[in-house]
Design a protein around this motif. Sequence first.
Motif, PDB file in Angstrom:
ATOM      1  N   ASN A 314      -6.891  -4.922  -8.646  1.00  0.00           N
ATOM      2  CA  ASN A 314      -5.993  -4.340  -9.641  1.00  0.00           C
ATOM      3  C   ASN A 314      -4.900  -3.598  -8.878  1.00  0.00           C
ATOM      4  OD1 ASN A 314      -4.704  -2.973 -11.706  1.00  0.00           O
ATOM      5  ND2 ASN A 314      -6.610  -2.482 -12.790  1.00  0.00           N
ATOM      6  N   SER A 315      -3.910  -4.361  -8.385  1.00  0.00           N
ATOM      7  CA  SER A 315      -2.878  -3.802  -7.509  1.00  0.00           C
ATOM      8  C   SER A 315      -1.976  -2.803  -8.222  1.00  0.00           C
ATOM      9  CB  SER A 315      -2.046  -4.917  -6.878  1.00  0.00           C
ATOM     10  OG  SER A 315      -1.465  -5.722  -7.881  1.00  0.00           O
ATOM     11  N   VAL A 316      -1.726  -3.017  -9.497  1.00  0.00           N
ATOM     12  CA  VAL A 316      -0.849  -2.105 -10.248  1.00  0.00           C
ATOM     13  C   VAL A 316      -1.470  -0.711 -10.320  1.00  0.00           C
ATOM     14  CG1 VAL A 316       0.208  -1.628 -12.494  1.00  0.00           C
ATOM     15  CG2 VAL A 316       0.165  -3.979 -11.611  1.00  0.00           C
ATOM     16  N   GLU A 317      -2.764  -0.657 -10.660  1.00  0.00           N
ATOM     17  CA  GLU A 317      -3.453   0.630 -10.766  1.00  0.00           C
ATOM     18  C   GLU A 317      -3.598   1.274  -9.379  1.00  0.00           C
ATOM     19  OE1 GLU A 317      -7.607   2.524 -12.548  1.00  0.00           O
ATOM     20  OE2 GLU A 317      -7.060   0.450 -13.023  1.00  0.00           O
ATOM     21  N   ALA A 318      -3.886   0.448  -8.362  1.00  0.00           N
ATOM     22  CA  ALA A 318      -4.029   0.965  -7.002  1.00  0.00           C
ATOM     23  C   ALA A 318      -2.722   1.604  -6.542  1.00  0.00           C
ATOM     24  CB  ALA A 318      -4.431  -0.155  -6.052  1.00  0.00           C
ATOM     25  N   GLU A 319      -1.600   0.923  -6.793  1.00  0.00           N
ATOM     26  CA  GLU A 319      -0.296   1.443  -6.388  1.00  0.00           C
ATOM     27  C   GLU A 319       0.006   2.762  -7.094  1.00  0.00           C
ATOM     28  OE1 GLU A 319       4.355  -0.081  -6.212  1.00  0.00           O
ATOM     29  OE2 GLU A 319       2.716  -1.528  -6.365  1.00  0.00           O
ATOM     30  N   LYS A 320      -0.399   2.853  -8.341  1.00  0.00           N
ATOM     31  CA  LYS A 320      -0.190   4.091  -9.106  1.00  0.00           C
ATOM     32  C   LYS A 320      -0.949   5.255  -8.455  1.00  0.00           C
ATOM     33  CE  LYS A 320      -2.673   5.008 -12.716  1.00  0.00           C
ATOM     34  NZ  LYS A 320      -3.328   4.940 -14.053  1.00  0.00           N
ATOM     35  N   HIS A 321      -2.181   5.011  -8.049  1.00  0.00           N
ATOM     36  CA  HIS A 321      -2.989   6.062  -7.427  1.00  0.00           C
ATOM     37  C   HIS A 321      -2.420   6.474  -6.071  1.00  0.00           C
ATOM     38  CE1 HIS A 321      -5.914   6.023 -10.577  1.00  0.00           C
ATOM     39  NE2 HIS A 321      -6.353   4.808 -10.325  1.00  0.00           N
ATOM     40  N   TYR A 322      -2.007   5.490  -5.263  1.00  0.00           N
ATOM     41  CA  TYR A 322      -1.458   5.815  -3.940  1.00  0.00           C
ATOM     42  C   TYR A 322      -0.155   6.604  -4.060  1.00  0.00           C
ATOM     43  CZ  TYR A 322      -4.885   2.565  -1.957  1.00  0.00           C
ATOM     44  OH  TYR A 322      -6.051   1.936  -1.584  1.00  0.00           O
ATOM     45  N   ASN A 323       0.664   6.251  -5.027  1.00  0.00           N
ATOM     46  CA  ASN A 323       1.906   6.999  -5.253  1.00  0.00           C
ATOM     47  C   ASN A 323       1.609   8.444  -5.653  1.00  0.00           C
ATOM     48  OD1 ASN A 323       4.027   5.221  -4.627  1.00  0.00           O
ATOM     49  ND2 ASN A 323       3.787   4.133  -6.569  1.00  0.00           N
ATOM     50  N   ARG A 324       0.553   8.607  -6.445  1.00  0.00           N
ATOM     51  CA  ARG A 324       0.172   9.955  -6.873  1.00  0.00           C
ATOM     52  C   ARG A 324      -0.312  10.777  -5.669  1.00  0.00           C
ATOM     53  NH1 ARG A 324       0.863  14.558  -9.006  1.00  0.00           N
ATOM     54  NH2 ARG A 324      -0.985  15.613  -9.790  1.00  0.00           N
ATOM     55  N   ILE A 337      -0.449   3.783   4.548  1.00  0.00           N
ATOM     56  CA  ILE A 337      -1.019   2.588   5.176  1.00  0.00           C
ATOM     57  C   ILE A 337      -1.598   1.651   4.122  1.00  0.00           C
ATOM     58  CG2 ILE A 337      -2.858   1.765   6.702  1.00  0.00           C
ATOM     59  CD1 ILE A 337      -2.504   4.363   8.323  1.00  0.00           C
ATOM     60  N   ASN A 338      -2.360   2.205   3.185  1.00  0.00           N
ATOM     61  CA  ASN A 338      -2.975   1.365   2.164  1.00  0.00           C
ATOM     62  C   ASN A 338      -1.947   0.775   1.209  1.00  0.00           C
ATOM     63  OD1 ASN A 338      -5.367   2.153   3.353  1.00  0.00           O
ATOM     64  ND2 ASN A 338      -6.431   2.452   1.413  1.00  0.00           N
ATOM     65  N   MET A 339      -0.881   1.533   0.963  1.00  0.00           N
ATOM     66  CA  MET A 339       0.194   1.002   0.110  1.00  0.00           C
ATOM     67  C   MET A 339       0.835  -0.211   0.780  1.00  0.00           C
ATOM     68  SD  MET A 339       1.798   1.494  -2.805  1.00  0.00           S
ATOM     69  CE  MET A 339       2.193   3.139  -3.386  1.00  0.00           C
ATOM     70  N   ALA A 340       1.084  -0.100   2.086  1.00  0.00           N
ATOM     71  CA  ALA A 340       1.656  -1.217   2.826  1.00  0.00           C
ATOM     72  C   ALA A 340       0.706  -2.413   2.830  1.00  0.00           C
ATOM     73  CB  ALA A 340       1.980  -0.789   4.251  1.00  0.00           C
ATOM     74  N   SER A 380       9.736  -4.362   1.482  1.00  0.00           N
ATOM     75  CA  SER A 380       9.134  -3.338   0.621  1.00  0.00           C
ATOM     76  C   SER A 380       8.151  -2.443   1.367  1.00  0.00           C
ATOM     77  CB  SER A 380       8.426  -4.001  -0.576  1.00  0.00           C
ATOM     78  OG  SER A 380       7.243  -4.659  -0.148  1.00  0.00           O
ATOM     79  N   VAL A 381       7.564  -2.976   2.476  1.00  0.00           N
ATOM     80  CA  VAL A 381       6.557  -2.169   3.182  1.00  0.00           C
ATOM     81  C   VAL A 381       7.162  -1.304   4.286  1.00  0.00           C
ATOM     82  CG1 VAL A 381       4.763  -3.881   2.719  1.00  0.00           C
ATOM     83  CG2 VAL A 381       5.967  -3.927   4.910  1.00  0.00           C
ATOM     84  N   ILE A 382       8.411  -1.591   4.659  1.00  0.00           N
ATOM     85  CA  ILE A 382       9.025  -0.857   5.773  1.00  0.00           C
ATOM     86  C   ILE A 382       9.013   0.656   5.567  1.00  0.00           C
ATOM     87  CG2 ILE A 382      11.221  -0.380   6.943  1.00  0.00           C
ATOM     88  CD1 ILE A 382      11.759  -3.370   6.953  1.00  0.00           C
ATOM     89  N   PRO A 383       9.398   1.191   4.404  1.00  0.00           N
ATOM     90  CA  PRO A 383       9.403   2.659   4.232  1.00  0.00           C
ATOM     91  C   PRO A 383       8.014   3.279   4.408  1.00  0.00           C
ATOM     92  CG  PRO A 383      10.637   1.595   2.477  1.00  0.00           C
ATOM     93  CD  PRO A 383       9.931   0.509   3.208  1.00  0.00           C
ATOM     94  N   TYR A 384       6.975   2.585   3.929  1.00  0.00           N
ATOM     95  CA  TYR A 384       5.611   3.121   4.031  1.00  0.00           C
ATOM     96  C   TYR A 384       5.120   3.099   5.479  1.00  0.00           C
ATOM     97  CZ  TYR A 384       5.849   2.531  -0.999  1.00  0.00           C
ATOM     98  OH  TYR A 384       6.233   2.615  -2.313  1.00  0.00           O
ATOM     99  N   LEU A 385       5.380   1.992   6.187  1.00  0.00           N
ATOM    100  CA  LEU A 385       4.965   1.900   7.580  1.00  0.00           C
ATOM    101  C   LEU A 385       5.739   2.887   8.455  1.00  0.00           C
ATOM    102  CD1 LEU A 385       4.620  -1.983   7.955  1.00  0.00           C
ATOM    103  CD2 LEU A 385       2.763  -0.312   7.835  1.00  0.00           C
TER     104      LEU A 385
END
Length: 422
Positions: A314-324, A337-340, A380-385
Amino acid sequence: MKIKNVILSSALLMSVATFAQKDEIKAAEKAFKKGNAQEAITILQGAESLISNASDSEKAQFFFVKGNAFLDLANKNIETDKNLSLAASAFQDLIEAEKASGKSKYSTEAATSITSIKYKLINGAIADSKVDKFSGSAKKLHDAYLLDKKDTLNLYYAASTYVNAQEYDAALKLYDELKNLNYSGKGTSYFAVNKLTSEEDLFNTLQERDKMVKLGTHEKPRTEAIPSKRGEIFKNIALILVQKGKTEEAKKAISEARTANPEDTSLILTEANLYLETKDFVTYKKLIAEVLEKNPNDADLIFNLGVISGNAKNSVEAEKHYNRVIEINPKYTNAYINMAALKLDGEGAIIEEMNKLGTSAKDMKRYDELKVKRQNIFKSVIPYLQKAVEIDPKNEDVTKTLLNVYSALEMTAEYKALKAKM
């Protein structure tokens, strides 16, 4: 008459035995004072079988010489662990003997020696842990606890160290003792920087710390709350029970702990982790939600929810939690790292499809579409990394991943700049 003769003979034998043990104790004491600890021990072994009939004062003297002789051998690094244990046992027997007699000739010195042995064991345990000798370290910590059962912190560390040694039965036994003692470990630590060494010293009390600051030997006082360790204790009890195939016992243990300590949110998380281990994700999320009601800004809990959602695809929910998590704690490296990783997860399917395409016009068009899609994932992953590398520049895996992304996007300048920092 014959009966009286027997009694008289027995009394005479006891009298001779008493004189013999007195002489042996004196001889052992003399040998010890001359620096012959091993000889003293050998002499005392000859009187060991008679000591039960000795007076309390003679017993105390016997154990005093015995304890000091074993301690002397330990101090000379002769079978240190064994002799420290034997010395401690002798000193404890001495104190018991003087309690029974109501006199206290050697007890104060014996108590001081026991304290010294306790800290020798703790220092030995620390040294063992540094070279991964966890089994020996755990035993020393447990022995230190047995010398001073008021210092339950050593029991806690012994249990944890047995886990590191993978001696789970021994760990479980000590965790059960901690549970029965209702040990929490919750408290407060008091620190201040030593002006002479520039290092932070730990003080037992606020008054002691503040006194040193006032005297001018220390500065920059700091107070740190020590959280409850109940959650960890019951978590390890549960994990060991699960490993032994006793899942229901594990659930019961945590349920009882929560009933006894309803305000300890760490126990709710422990119960949640148990359901996570048994892959009951629905109950896990329900329990996590219960904790979040009490502490909605707990970044660790929300991060765990992100992990669970990611594992459930469930990538949408996971992304929501990591952003929080990032919103709560902008330096939470693993969230970046996990967001990337979450975003890069789709790259495998794209490459697989690209490799299957032929050279027809239709296939080439699809190839270009997939190439753009892959590049957009990388962008999309560059800012997180980048943020993860900024926070933790020593993390080689993250740095290598970012280098690979730069390379795939032909970002040569950025690649060279990052490579130069490695």
